[in-house]
Write a protein that holds these residues in place. Structure first.
Motif, PDB file in Angstrom:
ATOM      1  N   MET A   1       0.841  -1.183   0.000  1.00 10.40           N
ATOM      2  CA  MET A   1       0.000   0.000   0.000  1.00 10.40           C
ATOM      3  C   MET A   1       0.883   1.242   0.000  1.00 10.40           C
ATOM      4  SD  MET A   1      -3.067   0.800   2.572  1.00 10.40           S
ATOM      5  CE  MET A   1      -3.323   2.448   3.097  1.00 10.40           C
ATOM      6  N   SER A   2       0.551   2.195  -0.829  1.00  9.30           N
ATOM      7  CA  SER A   2       1.373   3.399  -0.946  1.00  9.30           C
ATOM      8  C   SER A   2       1.018   4.407   0.142  1.00  9.30           C
ATOM      9  CB  SER A   2       1.184   4.027  -2.331  1.00  9.30           C
ATOM     10  OG  SER A   2      -0.153   4.437  -2.499  1.00  9.30           O
ATOM     11  N   ALA A   3       2.011   5.211   0.490  1.00 11.43           N
ATOM     12  CA  ALA A   3       1.802   6.242   1.506  1.00 11.43           C
ATOM     13  C   ALA A   3       0.917   7.347   0.953  1.00 11.43           C
ATOM     14  CB  ALA A   3       3.143   6.807   1.942  1.00 11.43           C
ATOM     15  N   LYS A   4       0.090   7.907   1.823  1.00 11.18           N
ATOM     16  CA  LYS A   4      -0.805   8.995   1.434  1.00 11.18           C
ATOM     17  C   LYS A   4      -0.159  10.329   1.790  1.00 11.18           C
ATOM     18  CE  LYS A   4      -5.009   6.344   1.993  1.00 11.18           C
ATOM     19  NZ  LYS A   4      -6.316   6.269   2.645  1.00 11.18           N
ATOM     20  N   VAL A   5      -0.094  11.215   0.801  1.00 10.75           N
ATOM     21  CA  VAL A   5       0.538  12.519   0.961  1.00 10.75           C
ATOM     22  C   VAL A   5      -0.487  13.607   0.657  1.00 10.75           C
ATOM     23  CG1 VAL A   5       2.383  14.051   0.152  1.00 10.75           C
ATOM     24  CG2 VAL A   5       2.787  11.580   0.281  1.00 10.75           C
ATOM     25  N   LEU A   6      -0.544  14.599   1.529  1.00 11.07           N
ATOM     26  CA  LEU A   6      -1.357  15.784   1.289  1.00 11.07           C
ATOM     27  C   LEU A   6      -0.404  16.920   0.943  1.00 11.07           C
ATOM     28  CD1 LEU A   6      -4.092  17.319   1.372  1.00 11.07           C
ATOM     29  CD2 LEU A   6      -3.555  17.848   3.763  1.00 11.07           C
ATOM     30  N   VAL A   7      -0.586  17.515  -0.229  1.00  8.09           N
ATOM     31  CA  VAL A   7       0.213  18.661  -0.663  1.00  8.09           C
ATOM     32  C   VAL A   7      -0.646  19.906  -0.495  1.00  8.09           C
ATOM     33  CG1 VAL A   7       1.343  19.779  -2.628  1.00  8.09           C
ATOM     34  CG2 VAL A   7       1.576  17.304  -2.298  1.00  8.09           C
ATOM     35  N   VAL A   8      -0.122  20.892   0.254  1.00  6.51           N
ATOM     36  CA  VAL A   8      -0.836  22.144   0.489  1.00  6.51           C
ATOM     37  C   VAL A   8       0.008  23.266  -0.108  1.00  6.51           C
ATOM     38  CG1 VAL A   8      -1.954  23.637   2.179  1.00  6.51           C
ATOM     39  CG2 VAL A   8      -1.689  21.184   2.662  1.00  6.51           C
ATOM     40  N   ASP A   9      -0.421  23.779  -1.262  1.00  4.79           N
ATOM     41  CA  ASP A   9       0.322  24.843  -1.954  1.00  4.79           C
ATOM     42  C   ASP A   9      -0.673  25.709  -2.706  1.00  4.79           C
ATOM     43  OD1 ASP A   9       2.078  26.428  -3.527  1.00  4.79           O
ATOM     44  OD2 ASP A   9       3.549  24.807  -3.562  1.00  4.79           O
ATOM     45  N   ASP A  10      -0.627  27.012  -2.459  1.00  6.46           N
ATOM     46  CA  ASP A  10      -1.563  27.926  -3.114  1.00  6.46           C
ATOM     47  C   ASP A  10      -1.179  28.232  -4.551  1.00  6.46           C
ATOM     48  OD1 ASP A  10       0.623  29.396  -1.994  1.00  6.46           O
ATOM     49  OD2 ASP A  10      -0.504  31.242  -2.291  1.00  6.46           O
ATOM     50  N   GLU A  11       0.018  27.842  -4.962  1.00  2.00           N
ATOM     51  CA  GLU A  11       0.418  27.979  -6.364  1.00  2.00           C
ATOM     52  C   GLU A  11      -0.030  26.708  -7.078  1.00  2.00           C
ATOM     53  OE1 GLU A  11       4.479  29.188  -6.955  1.00  2.00           O
ATOM     54  OE2 GLU A  11       4.452  30.317  -5.083  1.00  2.00           O
ATOM     55  N   VAL A  12      -1.106  26.829  -7.836  1.00  2.00           N
ATOM     56  CA  VAL A  12      -1.756  25.661  -8.439  1.00  2.00           C
ATOM     57  C   VAL A  12      -0.779  24.813  -9.242  1.00  2.00           C
ATOM     58  CG1 VAL A  12      -3.556  24.919 -10.044  1.00  2.00           C
ATOM     59  CG2 VAL A  12      -4.004  26.804  -8.468  1.00  2.00           C
ATOM     60  N   ASN A  13       0.003  25.434 -10.101  1.00  2.00           N
ATOM     61  CA  ASN A  13       0.916  24.667 -10.949  1.00  2.00           C
ATOM     62  C   ASN A  13       1.996  23.959 -10.141  1.00  2.00           C
ATOM     63  OD1 ASN A  13      -0.491  25.309 -13.255  1.00  2.00           O
ATOM     64  ND2 ASN A  13       0.765  27.103 -13.712  1.00  2.00           N
ATOM     65  N   GLN A  14       2.504  24.611  -9.090  1.00  5.23           N
ATOM     66  CA  GLN A  14       3.505  23.967  -8.220  1.00  5.23           C
ATOM     67  C   GLN A  14       2.903  22.731  -7.552  1.00  5.23           C
ATOM     68  OE1 GLN A  14       6.646  25.015  -6.470  1.00  5.23           O
ATOM     69  NE2 GLN A  14       7.161  26.315  -8.197  1.00  5.23           N
ATOM     70  N   GLY A  15       1.704  22.887  -7.010  1.00  7.13           N
ATOM     71  CA  GLY A  15       1.044  21.767  -6.347  1.00  7.13           C
ATOM     72  C   GLY A  15       0.760  20.618  -7.300  1.00  7.13           C
ATOM     73  N   ARG A  16       0.287  20.949  -8.483  1.00 13.03           N
ATOM     74  CA  ARG A  16      -0.004  19.903  -9.482  1.00 13.03           C
ATOM     75  C   ARG A  16       1.261  19.173  -9.904  1.00 13.03           C
ATOM     76  NH1 ARG A  16      -4.117  23.136 -13.432  1.00 13.03           N
ATOM     77  NH2 ARG A  16      -5.962  22.957 -12.112  1.00 13.03           N
ATOM     78  N   ALA A  17       2.333  19.934 -10.141  1.00 10.05           N
ATOM     79  CA  ALA A  17       3.598  19.328 -10.568  1.00 10.05           C
ATOM     80  C   ALA A  17       4.140  18.405  -9.478  1.00 10.05           C
ATOM     81  CB  ALA A  17       4.610  20.411 -10.917  1.00 10.05           C
ATOM     82  N   LEU A  18       4.098  18.859  -8.245  1.00 11.41           N
ATOM     83  CA  LEU A  18       4.572  18.028  -7.135  1.00 11.41           C
ATOM     84  C   LEU A  18       3.713  16.777  -7.003  1.00 11.41           C
ATOM     85  CD1 LEU A  18       6.361  17.440  -4.742  1.00 11.41           C
ATOM     86  CD2 LEU A  18       4.982  19.030  -3.391  1.00 11.41           C
ATOM     87  N   ALA A  19       2.406  16.939  -7.083  1.00 10.45           N
ATOM     88  CA  ALA A  19       1.505  15.796  -6.983  1.00 10.45           C
ATOM     89  C   ALA A  19       1.762  14.776  -8.088  1.00 10.45           C
ATOM     90  CB  ALA A  19       0.052  16.262  -7.016  1.00 10.45           C
ATOM     91  N   LEU A  20       1.907  15.252  -9.304  1.00 10.35           N
ATOM     92  CA  LEU A  20       2.172  14.346 -10.424  1.00 10.35           C
ATOM     93  C   LEU A  20       3.483  13.589 -10.215  1.00 10.35           C
ATOM     94  CD1 LEU A  20       1.591  13.217 -13.244  1.00 10.35           C
ATOM     95  CD2 LEU A  20       2.722  15.226 -14.193  1.00 10.35           C
TER      96      LEU A  20
END
Length: 134
Positions: A1-20
């Motif tokens: 089972m993979s670890a669950k990560v919550l990314v909190v970033d108000d810069e949408v593109n930064q958050g999306r890139a990190l999540a991807l």
């Protein structure tokens, strides 16, 4: 089972890139834009790690880390920012973070850091570490 990560970033593109990138590294990732959304998301679904941008609107990353460390003491908290913070500043802030990742960061190093923290015992997981930036 993979670890669950919550990314909190108000810069949408930064958050999306990190999540991807983290998804490609095998993590299960949720992204939100602010502290209030982070608190709401965690109330619905737990996370193993929260990666918090320092400069969030409203409640900043340090204050959010303080709240999360009280509410979810087992969750690992990592701060990230383009602003430099020393280990001494973060320890003095007493916000419960286990690491600081300066932007820009290398995704592979961040993923390795998260895996090491998640795999280590509770005591070593709580030890603070700054992840190198490039």
């Amino acid at each position: 089972m993979s670890a669950k990560v919550l990314v909190v970033d108000d810069e949408v593109n930064q958050g999306r890139a990190l999540a991807l990138g983290l998804r490609l590294e095998g993590f299960e990732v949720t992204t939100v834009l602010d502290a209030e959304s982070a608190l709401a998301s965690l109330a619905l679904s737990a996370a193993d790690v929260a990666i918090l941008d320092l400069m969030l609107p409203g409640i900043n990353g340090i204050e959010l880390a303080r709240r999360l460390s009280r509410l979810y003491p087992k969750m690992l908290l990592v701060l990230t920012s383009a602003y430099h913070l020393s280990e001494r500043q973060l320890v003095r802030a007493d916000c419960g973070v286990v690491g600081f990742v300066p932007k820009p960061y290398r995704l592979d190093e961040l993923a390795d850091f998260l895996r090491a923290k998640l795999a280590s015992g509770p005591e070593s997981a709580r030890q603070f570490r700054k992840v190198a930036s490039h």
